[in-house]
Design an enzyme around this catalytic site. Structure first.
Site, mmCIF file in Angstrom:
data_model
loop_
_atom_site.group_PDB
_atom_site.id
_atom_site.type_symbol
_atom_site.label_atom_id
_atom_site.label_comp_id
_atom_site.label_asym_id
_atom_site.label_seq_id
_atom_site.Cartn_x
_atom_site.Cartn_y
_atom_site.Cartn_z
ATOM 1 N N ASN A 128 0.867 -1.177 0.000
ATOM 2 C CA ASN A 128 0.000 0.000 0.000
ATOM 3 C C ASN A 128 0.904 1.227 0.000
ATOM 4 O O ASN A 128 1.513 1.545 1.011
ATOM 5 C CB ASN A 128 -0.888 -0.040 1.250
ATOM 6 C CG ASN A 128 -1.756 1.198 1.383
ATOM 7 O OD1 ASN A 128 -1.723 2.080 0.519
ATOM 8 N ND2 ASN A 128 -2.520 1.270 2.456
ATOM 9 N N CYS A 131 0.413 5.745 1.556
ATOM 10 C CA CYS A 131 0.696 6.077 2.934
ATOM 11 C C CYS A 131 1.650 7.268 2.980
ATOM 12 O O CYS A 131 2.506 7.398 2.113
ATOM 13 C CB CYS A 131 1.361 4.845 3.533
ATOM 14 S SG CYS A 131 1.227 4.764 5.266
HETATM 15 C C1 LIG Z 1 -12.803 0.330 5.500
HETATM 16 C C2 LIG Z 1 -11.736 0.219 4.457
HETATM 17 C C3 LIG Z 1 -10.427 -0.118 4.836
HETATM 18 C C4 LIG Z 1 -9.417 -0.227 3.891
HETATM 19 N N1 LIG Z 1 -8.158 -0.571 4.288
HETATM 20 C C5 LIG Z 1 -7.168 -0.709 3.363
HETATM 21 C C6 LIG Z 1 -5.851 -1.111 3.749
HETATM 22 O O1 LIG Z 1 -5.574 -1.389 4.928
HETATM 23 N N2 LIG Z 1 -4.894 -1.200 2.790
HETATM 24 C C7 LIG Z 1 -5.166 -0.933 1.477
HETATM 25 O O2 LIG Z 1 -4.278 -1.030 0.643
HETATM 26 N N3 LIG Z 1 -6.418 -0.588 1.071
HETATM 27 C C8 LIG Z 1 -7.418 -0.465 1.990
HETATM 28 N N4 LIG Z 1 -8.688 -0.104 1.561
HETATM 29 C C9 LIG Z 1 -8.961 0.123 0.146
HETATM 30 C C10 LIG Z 1 -9.637 -1.083 -0.501
HETATM 31 O O3 LIG Z 1 -8.841 -2.239 -0.406
HETATM 32 C C11 LIG Z 1 -9.983 -0.807 -1.969
HETATM 33 O O4 LIG Z 1 -8.790 -0.567 -2.687
HETATM 34 C C12 LIG Z 1 -10.880 0.407 -2.169
HETATM 35 O O5 LIG Z 1 -11.822 0.490 -1.128
HETATM 36 C C13 LIG Z 1 -11.611 0.398 -3.505
HETATM 37 O O6 LIG Z 1 -12.406 -0.747 -3.686
HETATM 38 P P1 LIG Z 1 -13.971 -0.842 -3.252
HETATM 39 O O7 LIG Z 1 -14.660 0.350 -3.851
HETATM 40 O O8 LIG Z 1 -14.448 -2.145 -3.760
HETATM 41 O O9 LIG Z 1 -13.972 -0.762 -1.769
HETATM 42 C C14 LIG Z 1 -9.711 0.008 2.515
HETATM 43 C C15 LIG Z 1 -11.023 0.336 2.147
HETATM 44 C C16 LIG Z 1 -12.025 0.437 3.085
HETATM 45 C C17 LIG Z 1 -13.420 0.772 2.642
#
Ligand SMILES: Cc1cc2nc3c(=O)[nH]c(=O)nc-3n(C[C@H](O)[C@H](O)[C@H](O)COP(=O)(O)O)c2cc1C
Ligand code: FES
Lengths: 321, 255
Positions: A128, A131
């Site tokens: 990720n 950050c």
């Molecule tokens: C509550 C929440 C926590 C997330 N935590 C992380 C994380 O720890 N690391 C990361 O790379 N992406 C994190 N994401 C991003 C998701 O993995 C994803 O890339 C993003 O939400 C887009 O996809 P979606 O629209 O299907 O959620 C998080 C998203 C949400 C909603």
């Protein structure tokens, strides 16, 4: 039996289906075992881990927005050691590839996390890079090709596992970031992470989230994500895991046609926890209806003629190592 | 006890006061399993409605009819939409979720609740013995105290405080609690606004009375996966949705 209809190999990882649980939305997988047959999930990408535990942000952390949600969890996690001792053994009782999402606040920290997780039972790392870099005034690693390059190189040097780099959409030129990361040795790309946003409580006249700003996800961001996958797929040779608002098989197909070899479901897990099961069934039905013998055939079919990259034939250098 | 997703229909929508409603839902599997203090996570299913589910503590169950009741106050977008539902409208319910109240031999018991915090206590009180259970209710004004009728069959004494003094003792529950705690209660259960729970928990600790609290947090998944709902505990970080929502007051350090 899960058949080869949906199977895909990405960066040396053999997935039964192209459906991955997105980091941060599926916990450590085991939380969903009542509602999802984990053995039939393509892969589980666990919550982002840092070297030491992190308590995350204060105040309200999530809120619904039009067709989406904003989150500001603040990367709370129990740290690598706790994960390896207490969580990984549980997860390993299932037949599902485990991808560990990692982050750090400096290049050295990313390297240290990668090293700590270079153990048996973990199938790949996902970096990720959305950050903040504390040594560079808090600018996100993922917004600068040079910083992104250093992180990917440092992680690659400290792991024997396939490395997937997860790009931030909060940039003007996603393609240059994707290229930089590919050149730095990343074995695959995940895109996209959340889009920076905020919501204000009009009655209280204050931001809703404790952290003021948060990451927008869910169906609201899907068109942005599809566009980015489509642009990047034409310019890189490594495979792409597409994500951003996927909730139905139709949405998943859209990403695959745009050039994603696999897709991840994020926010939908939060509001409809059996989504991965539904999608698996619906993709099988789609293949039957369209008389497709291997879903991978459709990858990139919406790309302009001649621009279709062939990820794992041209650049599947993983198996050779 | 596995959690399930149920497609549910509205059985009854009943106003209890100007802004508070009781909603009865078909959810046979959840009704069979849910215990006091646990919650259900409800998703509105009309297009354009909020994506995230909202948690509601279960206020009553009827296993023979296969229904559960929730009691909610119209406060935001979600509860406004909920209040528009009429019998036969559909919802998706996930549950039962969370850890319920500790019910092991509570002895003489005092329930302390404010506002819709009384809802999970109503389910709890139906499982305790009326002869050894009292309730202390806090409200803004006497209009909110339709709760008396709901609790009457299950308790010996009802103590009341109102912020405006329109009924019972003038003030918050803390106006009565310290003197009540000297009367031999062995267990307190409290659910309501955070400042109230904190004050009640502190008073109980001072008197060495075991106290269970039921925390409320904004939640996304409700299943321990997203960490939307965490708070600092005295020994470790707590997930309100799975480690709680019912906790011993001594487990909690961030209210
Ligand atoms: C509550 C929440 C926590 C997330 N935590 C992380 C994380 O720890 N690391 C990361 O790379 N992406 C994190 N994401 C991003 C998701 O993995 C994803 O890339 C993003 O939400 C887009 O996809 P979606 O629209 O299907 O959620 C998080 C998203 C949400 C909603
Ligand atoms: S609401 Fe997701 S962890 Fe508690």
């Amino acid at each position: 039996m899960v058949n080869s209809l949906l199977a895909v190999t990405i960066a040396g990882l053999h997935l039964k289906t192209p459906l991955i649980a997105a980091s941060g939305t599926f916990g450590f997988g085991v939380e969903f075992a009542d509602l999802v047959n984990l053995n039939q999930v393509g892969a589980i990408c666990v919550k982002g881990l840092s070297l030491t535990p992190c308590a995350g942000n204060k105040g309200q952390r999530v809120v619904s927005t039009p067709s989406g949600i904003l989150n500001a969890i603040g990367l709370e996690n129990p740290g690598c050691t706790y994960f390896l001792e207490h969580i990984l053994p549980q997860l390993r009782t299932y037949q599902v590839p485990v991808i560990v999402n990692i982050y750090g606040h400096s290049v050295e920290e990313y390297a240290a996390v990668a090293q700590a997780l270079d153990v048996e039972g973990i199938d790949a790392l996902e970096i990720n890079i959305s950050c903040p870099n504390v040594k560079q005034g808090g600018l996100a690693f993922g917004t600068d090709p040079h910083m992104a390059t250093s992180v990917v190189q440092a992680v690659k040097k400290n792991t024997h596992k396939p490395v997937i780099t997860k790009l931030s959409p909060n940039v003007t030129d996603i393609v240059s970031l994707a290229r930089a990361v590919e050149d730095a040795g990343s074995d695959a790309l995940s895109l996209i992470n959340t889009l920076l946003g905020m919501k204000i409580d009009v009655r209280a006249r204050k931001p809703v989230l404790g952290n003021i700003v948060g990451g927008l996800s869910g169906p609201a961001i899907r068109p942005v994500a599809v566009r980015m996958v489509y642009q990047v797929a034409q310019q890189v040779h490594i495979p792409i895991i597409g994500m951003g608002g996927i909730a139905t098989a139709q949405d998943a197909l859209e990403f695959m046609l745009a050039g994603a070899s696999a897709i991840a479901v994020g926010t939908a897990n939060l509001y409809q926890p059996d989504t991965l099961c539904t999608l698996t069934q619906d993709l099988q039905d789609y293949c039957a209806r369209e008389q497709i013998s291997c879903l991978q055939e459709i990858v990139g079919q919406a790309l302009p003629q001649g621009k279709k990259s062939m990820p794992y034939f041209s650049r599947n250098n993983y198996d050779k190592k | 006890m596995p959690k399930v997703l149920e497609q549910s229909g509205v059985v009854l929508q009943k106003p209890l006061d100007a802004r508070t409603y009781l909603l009865r839902l078909n959810a046979a599997q959840i009704a069979e399993q849910v215990v006091p203090g646990q919650f259900v996570h409800i998703k509105l299913t009309m297009p354009g409605e909020a994506l995230l589910r909202h948690p509601f503590g279960v206020a009553a169950v009827d296993k023979t009819q296969g229904t559960i009741d929730i009691i909610y106050r119209v406060a935001g977008e979600f509860t406004r939409a909920l209040a528009k539902l009429t019998p036969c409208d559909r919802l998706s319910i996930l549950g039962p979720l969370g850890r319920g109240f500790d019910l092991a031999a509570p002895g003489r018991t005092l329930l302390v609740g404010g506002g819709t915090g009384l809802a999970p206590l109503l389910f709890l009180v139906s499982r305790l013995g009326a002869e050894k259970t009292d309730v202390l209710m806090g409200a803004r004004t006497k209009e909110e105290l339709f709760w008396q009728k709901l609790f009457r069959p299950f308790v010996q004494h009802i103590f009341i405080t109102t912020d405006d003094g329109s009924l019972g003792t003038h003030g918050t529950v803390m106006a009565l609690l310290p003197s009540l705690l000297t009367q031999g209660y062995q267990r307190v259960y409290v659910c309501g606004p955070s400042p109230m729970m904190k004050a009640v928990a502190n008073a109980c600790e001072a008197q060495d009375v075991a106290c269970q609290v039921s925390l409320e947090r904004y939640m996304a998944c409700g299943m321990g996966a997203c960490l939307s709902c965490t708070c600092q505990g005295r020994e470790k970080r707590l997930k309100v949705c799975t480690d709680g929502p019912a906790f011993w007051s001594k487990e909690v350090s961030e209210w």
